[in-house]
Design an enzyme around this catalytic site. Sequence first.
Site, PDB file in Angstrom:
ATOM      1  N   ARG A  81       0.859  -1.186   0.000  1.00 13.98           N
ATOM      2  CA  ARG A  81       0.000   0.000   0.000  1.00 13.98           C
ATOM      3  C   ARG A  81       0.897   1.239   0.000  1.00 13.98           C
ATOM      4  O   ARG A  81       1.733   1.391   0.897  1.00 13.98           O
ATOM      5  CB  ARG A  81      -0.886  -0.020   1.257  1.00 13.98           C
ATOM      6  CG  ARG A  81      -1.640   1.259   1.473  1.00 13.98           C
ATOM      7  CD  ARG A  81      -2.514   1.244   2.730  1.00 13.98           C
ATOM      8  NE  ARG A  81      -3.125   2.546   2.868  1.00 13.98           N
ATOM      9  CZ  ARG A  81      -3.024   3.350   3.929  1.00 13.98           C
ATOM     10  NH1 ARG A  81      -2.366   2.943   5.009  1.00 13.98           N
ATOM     11  NH2 ARG A  81      -3.583   4.521   3.917  1.00 13.98           N
ATOM     12  N   HIS A 125      -2.675  10.966   1.228  1.00 12.21           N
ATOM     13  CA  HIS A 125      -2.078  10.714   2.548  1.00 12.21           C
ATOM     14  C   HIS A 125      -1.445  12.034   3.012  1.00 12.21           C
ATOM     15  O   HIS A 125      -0.224  12.141   3.139  1.00 12.21           O
ATOM     16  CB  HIS A 125      -1.065   9.568   2.465  1.00 12.21           C
ATOM     17  CG  HIS A 125      -0.740   8.927   3.783  1.00 12.21           C
ATOM     18  ND1 HIS A 125      -0.870   7.566   4.020  1.00 12.21           N
ATOM     19  CD2 HIS A 125      -0.283   9.451   4.946  1.00 12.21           C
ATOM     20  CE1 HIS A 125      -0.493   7.288   5.265  1.00 12.21           C
ATOM     21  NE2 HIS A 125      -0.119   8.415   5.853  1.00 12.21           N
ATOM     22  N   GLU A 170      -6.833   8.388   6.896  1.00 12.33           N
ATOM     23  CA  GLU A 170      -7.037   9.038   8.193  1.00 12.33           C
ATOM     24  C   GLU A 170      -7.471  10.493   8.084  1.00 12.33           C
ATOM     25  O   GLU A 170      -6.722  11.404   8.498  1.00 12.33           O
ATOM     26  CB  GLU A 170      -5.764   8.925   9.042  1.00 12.33           C
ATOM     27  CG  GLU A 170      -5.327   7.494   9.285  1.00 12.33           C
ATOM     28  CD  GLU A 170      -4.211   7.369  10.316  1.00 12.33           C
ATOM     29  OE1 GLU A 170      -3.734   8.400  10.830  1.00 12.33           O
ATOM     30  OE2 GLU A 170      -3.825   6.229  10.627  1.00 12.33           O
ATOM     31  N   ASN A 299      -6.899   1.633  10.500  1.00 11.60           N
ATOM     32  CA  ASN A 299      -5.523   1.835  10.979  1.00 11.60           C
ATOM     33  C   ASN A 299      -5.579   1.836  12.498  1.00 11.60           C
ATOM     34  O   ASN A 299      -6.385   2.570  13.084  1.00 11.60           O
ATOM     35  CB  ASN A 299      -4.968   3.183  10.515  1.00 11.60           C
ATOM     36  CG  ASN A 299      -4.845   3.270   8.998  1.00 11.60           C
ATOM     37  OD1 ASN A 299      -5.124   2.305   8.278  1.00 11.60           O
ATOM     38  ND2 ASN A 299      -4.425   4.426   8.507  1.00 11.60           N
ATOM     39  N   TYR A 301      -3.265   1.698  16.255  1.00 11.85           N
ATOM     40  CA  TYR A 301      -2.006   1.695  17.007  1.00 11.85           C
ATOM     41  C   TYR A 301      -2.205   1.499  18.503  1.00 11.85           C
ATOM     42  O   TYR A 301      -1.515   0.730  19.138  1.00 11.85           O
ATOM     43  CB  TYR A 301      -1.232   2.992  16.741  1.00 11.85           C
ATOM     44  CG  TYR A 301      -0.745   3.063  15.314  1.00 11.85           C
ATOM     45  CD1 TYR A 301       0.453   2.463  14.947  1.00 11.85           C
ATOM     46  CD2 TYR A 301      -1.515   3.673  14.322  1.00 11.85           C
ATOM     47  CE1 TYR A 301       0.891   2.484  13.630  1.00 11.85           C
ATOM     48  CE2 TYR A 301      -1.083   3.694  12.993  1.00 11.85           C
ATOM     49  CZ  TYR A 301       0.117   3.098  12.655  1.00 11.85           C
ATOM     50  OH  TYR A 301       0.540   3.102  11.359  1.00 11.85           O
ATOM     51  N   GLU A 376      -3.117  -0.175   8.380  1.00 14.12           N
ATOM     52  CA  GLU A 376      -1.888   0.204   9.088  1.00 14.12           C
ATOM     53  C   GLU A 376      -1.909  -0.384  10.483  1.00 14.12           C
ATOM     54  O   GLU A 376      -2.930  -0.325  11.172  1.00 14.12           O
ATOM     55  CB  GLU A 376      -1.757   1.734   9.253  1.00 14.12           C
ATOM     56  CG  GLU A 376      -1.334   2.470   8.030  1.00 14.12           C
ATOM     57  CD  GLU A 376      -1.157   3.965   8.287  1.00 14.12           C
ATOM     58  OE1 GLU A 376      -0.831   4.366   9.423  1.00 14.12           O
ATOM     59  OE2 GLU A 376      -1.367   4.724   7.326  1.00 14.12           O
TER      60      GLU A 376
HETATM   61  C1  FCB Z   1      -0.570   7.024  11.000  1.00 16.71           C
HETATM   62  C2  FCB Z   1      -0.196   7.629   9.665  1.00 16.71           C
HETATM   63  C3  FCB Z   1       1.147   7.155   9.136  1.00 16.71           C
HETATM   64  C4  FCB Z   1       2.168   7.102  10.255  1.00 16.71           C
HETATM   65  C5  FCB Z   1       1.638   6.247  11.379  1.00 16.71           C
HETATM   66  C6  FCB Z   1       2.618   6.040  12.495  1.00 16.71           C
HETATM   67  O1  FCB Z   1      -1.457   7.850  11.662  1.00 16.71           O
HETATM   68  O2  FCB Z   1      -1.187   7.332   8.704  1.00 16.71           O
HETATM   69  O3  FCB Z   1       1.547   8.004   8.092  1.00 16.71           O
HETATM   70  O4  FCB Z   1       2.433   8.381  10.696  1.00 16.71           O
HETATM   71  O5  FCB Z   1       0.477   6.853  11.903  1.00 16.71           O
END
Ligand code: FCB
Length: 475
Positions: A81, A125, A170, A299, A301, A376
């Site tokens: 991607r 992006h 995002e 995405n 984290y 992501e």
């Molecule tokens: C996301 C973004 C990517 C990178 C990661 C760590 O929010 O899409 O570009 O910064 O975090």
Amino acid sequence: MPEPITPVAFPPNFLWGAATSAYQIEGAVREGGRTPSIWDTFSHTPGKTAGGDHGDIAVDHYHRFHEDVELMAGLGLGAYRFSISWSRVQPTGRGPAVQVGLDFYRRLVDDLLAHDIKPAVTLYHWDLPQELEDAGGWPERDTALRFAEYAQIVGEALGDRVEQWITLNEPWCSAFLGYGSGVHAPGRTDPEASLRAAHHLNLAHGLGAKALRSVMPARNTVGLSLNSSVVRPLTQDPADLAAARKIDDLANGVFHGPILHGAYPQSLLAATSSVTDWSYVLDGDLRTINQPLDTLGLNYYTPTLVSAADPDRQGARADGHGASEHSPWPAADDVDFHQTPGERTEMGWTIDPTGLHELIMRYNREAPGLPLYITENGAAYDDKPDPDGRVHDPERVAYLHGHLSAVRRAIADGADVRGYYLWSLLDNFEWAYGYEKRFGAVYVDYATLERTPKSSALWYGEAARTGTLPEVEGA
Ligand code: FCB
């Protein structure tokens, strides 16, 4: 005695990929007629990024893409991607396309296909052409119209060879970090502008999806990538539950409301009425935004922990991507943000794979039948080569193992997750953090630009080749 580890096998067609974005890796910012984006301007403004870092060279992927494709092929990845730099293919964001720009992406895609790697294109992006920001940026409706034109250009050029399409990455970050807290380009700090931006990003998604479909073969899929937050209340106190609902609207409902259900949540409109009257939502916009999706990208984290604001409690303004005295959350001064307990990555983000499972199951309910991709997921660590030149990153392996296991559990629980894109293929320009934070599965020596796969890349490659998560010590 630790329990014996059962190998975790994935469905046979599961896609194993890695993700990047244009400004974070390409460099070559003045080549082929490319004009500056808001990130060129922002990163060259003193004080905006760590160490004044910028993407002028980044990891020079523009010139080294072939080496990077071979790296992926060598690891055994099945998908990649990447994003298109808008001002490389349509300088200034208006007018005709530039062949040199389109040719770069055509060559990249052909190289990927020749190596049996499926390309997935993200149109936006975060790198808006600077001229469009000068004309008002995302708070202005015209930016969404310009995006549709750009989507058509790229769809026409690559639609015959790229099947997976993502309109926006995002949009929360574009709207609320770009125009609210100002830690991202263009660095404005205006809560009403951030909500206007959110609406016009939604509109851009809808118009862009229509434009893509008008020029592409029907087999191609169109979706977008949301950084949907898993918002948790600090306690079950009704005030904390209300705070969590409010942030859920501002993080998630503001996008999936109109995109999936054709309406902004009433509670969001009410909660933000002191900041904006939403008069820029014109007749027909919600219908345009509510285009059928073929896929949804998530995405993930770390989760978000909130409570009702309490002057005696130490709350913090968390937005994950940098500190600012301006909150990215409009009309939410009555909410405190807290650190989720537990081990953290180098970003200070708490590691919690249960959040990923929760997120997938939520969208499985929210959008039944819609195929999901994790577009992501990954972690930053302070990686350093050993004296033998190898880069060992057992923490990242553990992070990936934990999160991929959560994906597998969600599939077992009935969710239709088709693939996973590790963020990121390479160490790269991490926005306001510059080159300080390394998210890559492949290490980049910034002095020589030499690439070295970390142990996580080898581990992930084995998972991709076998469709099964290899064992992890102590997992
Ligand atoms: C996301 C973004 C990517 C990178 C990661 C760590 O929010 O899409 O570009 O910064 O975090």
